[in-house]
Write a protein that holds these residues in place. Structure first.
Motif, PDB file in Angstrom:
ATOM      1  N   PHE A 109     -31.843  -0.387 -54.053  1.00  0.00           N
ATOM      2  CA  PHE A 109     -31.136   0.779 -54.578  1.00  0.00           C
ATOM      3  C   PHE A 109     -31.975   1.632 -55.510  1.00  0.00           C
ATOM      4  N   GLN A 110     -33.145   1.154 -55.849  1.00  0.00           N
ATOM      5  CA  GLN A 110     -33.867   1.775 -56.952  1.00  0.00           C
ATOM      6  C   GLN A 110     -34.139   3.268 -56.731  1.00  0.00           C
ATOM      7  N   LEU A 111     -34.813   3.607 -55.647  1.00  0.00           N
ATOM      8  CA  LEU A 111     -35.164   5.019 -55.473  1.00  0.00           C
ATOM      9  C   LEU A 111     -33.926   5.903 -55.269  1.00  0.00           C
ATOM     10  N   PRO A 112     -32.950   5.476 -54.434  1.00  0.00           N
ATOM     11  CA  PRO A 112     -31.754   6.331 -54.317  1.00  0.00           C
ATOM     12  C   PRO A 112     -31.026   6.536 -55.654  1.00  0.00           C
ATOM     13  N   ILE A 113     -30.944   5.469 -56.468  1.00  0.00           N
ATOM     14  CA  ILE A 113     -30.266   5.608 -57.772  1.00  0.00           C
ATOM     15  C   ILE A 113     -31.044   6.587 -58.660  1.00  0.00           C
ATOM     16  N   TYR A 114     -32.359   6.485 -58.652  1.00  0.00           N
ATOM     17  CA  TYR A 114     -33.154   7.382 -59.482  1.00  0.00           C
ATOM     18  C   TYR A 114     -33.009   8.843 -59.023  1.00  0.00           C
ATOM     19  N   ILE A 115     -32.948   9.019 -57.707  1.00  0.00           N
ATOM     20  CA  ILE A 115     -32.787  10.399 -57.212  1.00  0.00           C
ATOM     21  C   ILE A 115     -31.422  10.943 -57.668  1.00  0.00           C
TER      22      ILE A 115
END
Ligand code: SF4
Length: 397
Positions: free
Chosen positions: A279-285
């Motif tokens: 989930f890291q990159l989608p959450i950061y976006i």
């Protein structure tokens, strides 16, 4: 709820102050968990959501019962990690100051000054915040780490020059009010932390709260337009899994997984192979768009510090520059280029759906002992690295 067993080996564990009210774990009910979630007493992060996918029972022990390992105070890996992040923060500030007086073409000749200045700042920070070394081995370790930071800074300056990348933010926090962010708010970086703002995902009447830390946001100008790039540092020994995440991006295949497994989207969530879900990159976006109000954010990378390799995706606007840099040094071989806005929207949308499904499973008290062993290429399983093995009922009859 029958997911707990009596804890028989408390000696090695302590229960954090917050969890004292739950000491009678066997009487803990689904309704209580639902209440904790609905009252936002449980704030999620990309790693806690991933933990649920790795083993829901581990999530229950760690994030709901808050059973923590006893830690000895020492200059351990966590502290070295903090020092590394501090080094990056100092470096970004110093690099930005140099950029005020010089341009990217000239900055190459300032490399040694920038590195020395950063290291000086770092040793001041270290002596102000940590006790002096007790053992010669600790001092040796500090020296060794300092040498690696210097090597890293060297590469980082080259990377910035090749991409014309200005530091936009370092250690960008959201939803972490306990952190004192005085230094961050005073820094000359463009984007500042929003410690009191959570990333919110609407789930009926309730909003799921998510917090996080973005290691780095770069700003790259193309045709006088600022493009933003998220970077997350990885120190793992197995960077291949991040390359796979980027190649597969399970979120794109969520509909397919549902169809293939004939799963009822509304009611059930499959505890199955989500190894490549992260989930890291989608959450950061999502956080960049909704909290920091930056819409132009369709590029995000994992950066493996040991191999100096990147994995992730970059927007059409940034693809040309990445393509030409990669032709020389191949560090961006695992970066997908020309990603379209609609694809990012779909990844983010699917991530949101999956987060809602996970949280609803939690509210229904679904915490099976289910270590995800599907990805295990060796004989090791997540249980081999789990601090709860001595109190987990996986070994009980
Ligand atoms: S020991 Fe294994 S089954 Fe038990 S909580 Fe840890 S990962 Fe899950």
């Amino acid at each position: 709820m029958s997911t707990t067993k009596t804890i028989i080996n408390y000696n090695d564990y302590k229960v954090s102050v917050k969890s004292r009210q739950y000491l009678n774990l066997s009487k803990f009910t689904n309704t209580q968990i639902e209440k904790l979630i609905e009252e936002n007493k449980i704030v999620f992060s990309h790693s806690s959501l991933k933990k649920y996918l790795t083993c829901p029972y581990k999530f229950l022990l760690d994030n709901i019962f808050r059973i923590k390992e006893l830690k000895q105070f020492d200059i351990d890996a966590g502290i070295w990690g903090n020092i590394f992040h501090k080094a990056m923060e100092k470096f970004a500030e110093i690099f930005s100051k140099y950029l005020i007086d010089y341009n990217f073409a000239e900055i190459s000749s300032m490399k040694q000054n920038i590195i020395e200045n950063t290291m000086l700042n770092l040793s001041q920070y270290f002596s102000n915040n940590y006790r002096i070394f007790r053992y010669r081995s600790e001092f040796k370790q500090f020296e060794k780490n300092a040498q690696s930071y210097k090597e890293f800074l060297n590469k980082e300056i080259d990377r910035r020059i090749s991409l014309y990348a200005k530091p936009g933010a370092v250690e960008l926090a959201f939803g972490i009010p306990s952190i004192n962010n005085e230094e961050n708010s005073k820094s000359n970086l463009l984007i500042k932390s929003e410690n009191d703002k959570y990333l919110e995902i609407e789930d009926g009447q309730h909003k799921i709260w998510i917090c996080g830390f973005i290691d780095l946001v770069d700003i790259i100008q193309v045709n006088n337009i600022s493009n933003y790039l998220i970077i997350d540092y990885k120190k793992t020994s197995d960077f291949n899994k991040y390359k796979e995440i980027v190649n597969l991006f399970t979120f794109r295949n969520l509909e397919e997984i549902w169809t293939k497994n004939s799963i009822n989207k509304e009611s059930t969530f499959p505890i199955l192979n989500f190894t490549n879900t992260d989930f890291q990159l989608p959450i950061y976006i999502m956080a960049m768009k909704r909290i920091f109000k930056i819409d132009n954010i369709n590029s995000a990378l994992f950066y493996h510090l040991f191999s100096n390799q990147f994995a992730g995706f970059v927007s059409q606007e940034l693809s040309e520059i990445f393509h030409s840099v990669n032709a020389k040094n191949k560090i961006y071989n695992n970066v997908r280029k020309n990603i379209e806005n609609s694809e990012i929207d779909m990844i983010v949308d699917n991530a949101e759906k999956l987060i809602k499904l996970i949280v609803n499973q939690m509210k229904n008290g679904v915490f099976p002992i289910s270590p995800d062993i599907s990805h295990s290429k060796t004989s090791k399983t997540p249980c081999d690295y789990c601090p709860y093995i001595s109190i987990c009922r996986i070994n009980s009859n």
